[in-house]
Design a protein around this motif. Structure first.
Motif, PDB file in Angstrom:
ATOM      1  N   GLY A 164       0.824  -1.198   0.000  1.00  0.00           N
ATOM      2  CA  GLY A 164       0.000   0.000   0.000  1.00  0.00           C
ATOM      3  C   GLY A 164       0.862   1.253   0.000  1.00  0.00           C
ATOM      4  O   GLY A 164       1.801   1.374   0.788  1.00  0.00           O
ATOM      5  N   ILE A 165       0.552   2.176  -0.918  1.00  0.00           N
ATOM      6  CA  ILE A 165       1.372   3.385  -1.039  1.00  0.00           C
ATOM      7  C   ILE A 165       0.533   4.652  -0.920  1.00  0.00           C
ATOM      8  O   ILE A 165       0.957   5.713  -1.385  1.00  0.00           O
ATOM      9  CB  ILE A 165       2.172   3.391  -2.364  1.00  0.00           C
ATOM     10  CG1 ILE A 165       1.226   3.360  -3.581  1.00  0.00           C
ATOM     11  CG2 ILE A 165       3.161   2.224  -2.404  1.00  0.00           C
ATOM     12  CD1 ILE A 165       1.933   3.674  -4.899  1.00  0.00           C
ATOM     13  N   ALA A 204      -7.001  -1.428  -5.508  1.00  0.00           N
ATOM     14  CA  ALA A 204      -8.382  -1.889  -5.427  1.00  0.00           C
ATOM     15  C   ALA A 204      -8.474  -3.407  -5.519  1.00  0.00           C
ATOM     16  O   ALA A 204      -9.369  -4.021  -4.930  1.00  0.00           O
ATOM     17  CB  ALA A 204      -9.214  -1.241  -6.532  1.00  0.00           C
ATOM     18  N   GLY A 205      -7.550  -4.020  -6.230  1.00  0.00           N
ATOM     19  CA  GLY A 205      -7.556  -5.472  -6.363  1.00  0.00           C
ATOM     20  C   GLY A 205      -7.345  -6.193  -5.050  1.00  0.00           C
ATOM     21  O   GLY A 205      -7.685  -7.379  -4.929  1.00  0.00           O
ATOM     22  N   VAL A 206      -6.765  -5.496  -4.060  1.00  0.00           N
ATOM     23  CA  VAL A 206      -6.522  -6.114  -2.753  1.00  0.00           C
ATOM     24  C   VAL A 206      -7.136  -5.285  -1.627  1.00  0.00           C
ATOM     25  O   VAL A 206      -6.758  -5.408  -0.459  1.00  0.00           O
ATOM     26  CB  VAL A 206      -5.013  -6.335  -2.504  1.00  0.00           C
ATOM     27  CG1 VAL A 206      -4.473  -7.400  -3.436  1.00  0.00           C
ATOM     28  CG2 VAL A 206      -4.225  -5.032  -2.658  1.00  0.00           C
ATOM     29  N   GLY A 207      -8.090  -4.398  -1.984  1.00  0.00           N
ATOM     30  CA  GLY A 207      -8.808  -3.652  -0.973  1.00  0.00           C
ATOM     31  C   GLY A 207      -8.060  -2.471  -0.394  1.00  0.00           C
ATOM     32  O   GLY A 207      -8.309  -2.068   0.749  1.00  0.00           O
ATOM     33  N   LEU A 208      -7.170  -1.862  -1.187  1.00  0.00           N
ATOM     34  CA  LEU A 208      -6.403  -0.705  -0.748  1.00  0.00           C
ATOM     35  C   LEU A 208      -6.678   0.470  -1.683  1.00  0.00           C
ATOM     36  O   LEU A 208      -6.993   0.267  -2.858  1.00  0.00           O
ATOM     37  CB  LEU A 208      -4.903  -1.018  -0.746  1.00  0.00           C
ATOM     38  CG  LEU A 208      -4.426  -2.127   0.192  1.00  0.00           C
ATOM     39  CD1 LEU A 208      -2.956  -2.431  -0.078  1.00  0.00           C
ATOM     40  CD2 LEU A 208      -4.644  -1.734   1.647  1.00  0.00           C
ATOM     41  N   PRO A 209      -6.514   1.700  -1.204  1.00  0.00           N
ATOM     42  CA  PRO A 209      -6.732   2.852  -2.083  1.00  0.00           C
ATOM     43  C   PRO A 209      -5.743   2.924  -3.236  1.00  0.00           C
ATOM     44  O   PRO A 209      -6.088   3.337  -4.340  1.00  0.00           O
ATOM     45  CB  PRO A 209      -6.576   4.063  -1.147  1.00  0.00           C
ATOM     46  CG  PRO A 209      -6.765   3.519   0.226  1.00  0.00           C
ATOM     47  CD  PRO A 209      -6.249   2.124   0.184  1.00  0.00           C
ATOM     48  N   SER A 210      -4.493   2.526  -2.983  1.00  0.00           N
ATOM     49  CA  SER A 210      -3.468   2.516  -4.030  1.00  0.00           C
ATOM     50  C   SER A 210      -2.346   1.588  -3.581  1.00  0.00           C
ATOM     51  O   SER A 210      -2.109   1.405  -2.384  1.00  0.00           O
ATOM     52  CB  SER A 210      -2.916   3.919  -4.308  1.00  0.00           C
ATOM     53  OG  SER A 210      -2.348   4.475  -3.144  1.00  0.00           O
ATOM     54  N   ALA A 211      -1.673   1.007  -4.544  1.00  0.00           N
ATOM     55  CA  ALA A 211      -0.619   0.045  -4.214  1.00  0.00           C
ATOM     56  C   ALA A 211       0.346  -0.107  -5.378  1.00  0.00           C
ATOM     57  O   ALA A 211       0.050   0.265  -6.519  1.00  0.00           O
ATOM     58  CB  ALA A 211      -1.216  -1.320  -3.867  1.00  0.00           C
ATOM     59  N   GLU A 212       1.513  -0.648  -5.071  1.00  0.00           N
ATOM     60  CA  GLU A 212       2.442  -1.152  -6.085  1.00  0.00           C
ATOM     61  C   GLU A 212       2.433  -2.670  -5.981  1.00  0.00           C
ATOM     62  O   GLU A 212       2.306  -3.234  -4.879  1.00  0.00           O
ATOM     63  CB  GLU A 212       3.843  -0.585  -5.874  1.00  0.00           C
ATOM     64  CG  GLU A 212       3.918   0.881  -6.245  1.00  0.00           C
ATOM     65  CD  GLU A 212       5.247   1.541  -5.913  1.00  0.00           C
ATOM     66  OE1 GLU A 212       5.568   2.551  -6.568  1.00  0.00           O
ATOM     67  OE2 GLU A 212       5.947   1.080  -4.985  1.00  0.00           O
ATOM     68  N   ALA A 213       2.560  -3.333  -7.124  1.00  0.00           N
ATOM     69  CA  ALA A 213       2.434  -4.780  -7.197  1.00  0.00           C
ATOM     70  C   ALA A 213       3.773  -5.410  -7.564  1.00  0.00           C
ATOM     71  O   ALA A 213       4.556  -4.845  -8.339  1.00  0.00           O
ATOM     72  CB  ALA A 213       1.380  -5.165  -8.225  1.00  0.00           C
TER      73      ALA A 213
END
Length: 222
Positions: A164-165, A204-213
């Protein structure tokens, strides 16, 4: 636990594109963050071009909370012309000096050949040994390379690790502004708008507002 983070990137801007928010999150947590660039990142090898690109990289790394980066001078978009062992042997002393616990590098199936070679060199330099210090190696995605690859090149990027970022995404975009000459207008994949959308989708794919994968390349519990 304080981490010792090492980012090994082919070119300046790959680090900010692929894991800039994660780097800033590590730095905010008190982790040490080091960055290595293997190639100069410019086709034209004039002194002015190299100095400008390296200046951008130093600025971006400072914004993200990383140490002053290490630059190698392998040729941009021509890593295949360099002996593979030479690339591996350039990375190995960095690993020995930093003794990283977490490493981020390129995905092995990227369209960009330099990215694929750096991926292989990092995995070779980090082959498991009894004295190894690291606990995890992760592959990041680089917009306009990772998603442009085909199945003929290698496995698709299928992330299984998400960071999450939301607290550091603006720092990521501030760092990308240091590479303004490398950015493109929307709807190019390497535009600010597209990159922000990617962060939202990954989150959104893991229920966070924004993330790096990331793809987990190796995970070790000692």
């Amino acid at each position: 636990m304080t981490e010792r983070v090492l980012v090994v990137a082919a070119h300046p801007d790959d680090e900010a594109l692929g894991c800039g928010g994660t780097m800033a999150r590590h730095a905010a947590a008190g982790d040490g963050v080091d960055v290595v660039f293997m190639a100069d990142g410019v086709f034209s090898r004039t002194t002015a071009d190299l100095d400008a690109r390296r200046g951008s990289a130093r600025k971006a790394c400072a914004i993200l909370g990383a140490s002053v980066p290490t630059f190698f001078e392998f040729p941009d978009q021509k890593l295949e012309t360099v002996g593979f062992l030479e690339i591996v042997q350039a990375i190995e002393p960095i690993i020995a000096r930093i003794q990283p616990t977490v490493i981020y590098t390129h995905h092995g199936g990227d369209l960009n050949l330099d990215h694929r070679i750096v991926h292989q060199a990092v995995m070779t330099a980090l082959r498991p040994m009894p004295a190894s210090t690291y606990r995890a190696i992760y592959a990041f995605e680089v917009a306009s390379s990772t998603e442009w690859a085909s199945s003929a090149i290698g496995e698709a990027f299928r992330p299984d690790h998400f960071v999450g970022i939301n607290a550091t995404i603006e720092r990521k975009f501030e760092a990308l502004q240091a590479y303004a000459q490398e950015m493109r207008d929307f709807p190019h994949a390497r535009s600010y708008e597209a990159l922000r959308a990617l962060a939202v989708v990954r989150g959104a794919g893991v229920g966070l507002p924004s993330a790096e994968a990331f793809v987990t390349l190796r995970s070790i519990v000692r």
